[in-house]
Motif scaffolding. Sequence first.
Motif, short mmCIF file in Angstrom:
data_model
loop_
_atom_site.label_atom_id
_atom_site.label_comp_id
_atom_site.label_asym_id
_atom_site.label_seq_id
_atom_site.Cartn_x
_atom_site.Cartn_y
_atom_site.Cartn_z
N ALA A 47 -0.41 6.23 1.34
CA ALA A 47 -1.03 5.97 0.04
C ALA A 47 -0.59 4.61 -0.51
O ALA A 47 -1.40 3.88 -1.08
N MET A 48 0.68 4.28 -0.34
CA MET A 48 1.16 2.97 -0.82
C MET A 48 0.49 1.83 -0.05
O MET A 48 0.15 0.81 -0.62
N LYS A 49 0.31 2.03 1.26
CA LYS A 49 -0.33 1.00 2.07
C LYS A 49 -1.77 0.80 1.64
O LYS A 49 -2.26 -0.31 1.55
N GLU A 50 -2.49 1.92 1.34
CA GLU A 50 -3.88 1.82 0.88
C GLU A 50 -3.96 1.17 -0.49
O GLU A 50 -4.85 0.37 -0.75
N ASP A 51 -3.03 1.50 -1.38
CA ASP A 51 -3.02 0.89 -2.71
C ASP A 51 -2.77 -0.60 -2.62
O ASP A 51 -3.36 -1.40 -3.35
N LYS A 52 -1.89 -1.01 -1.74
CA LYS A 52 -1.55 -2.41 -1.61
C LYS A 52 -2.74 -3.21 -1.08
O LYS A 52 -3.00 -4.32 -1.52
N SER A 53 -3.51 -2.63 -0.15
CA SER A 53 -4.63 -3.35 0.43
C SER A 53 -5.82 -3.40 -0.52
O SER A 53 -6.64 -4.31 -0.45
#
Length: 93
Positions: A47-53
Amino acid sequence: MFGGKIGAPEIILILVVVILLFGAKKLPDMARSLGKSARILKSEAKAMKEDKSSAPADPPAPEEPSAQRTIQAAPGDVTSSRPVAEPTDTTKR
């Protein structure tokens, strides 16, 4: 002395010590909770990776404060929204 290699006798010794320390009844519960923790960590990292992108390149400009604000009863409920004035300080010093 150890040479950095772990063989079958060492692994068996470690498993015996773990079983003696924690008991055979608690090991399945411990493994289950460890699996849950790993799944939660994996989903949070994803989820953090998706939010960052999907984050915008530049943050939005701050808005100017207005004289009135709108308070909503529930998120997305525009029928019960009403403008309100800021509270005034009526105490005298």
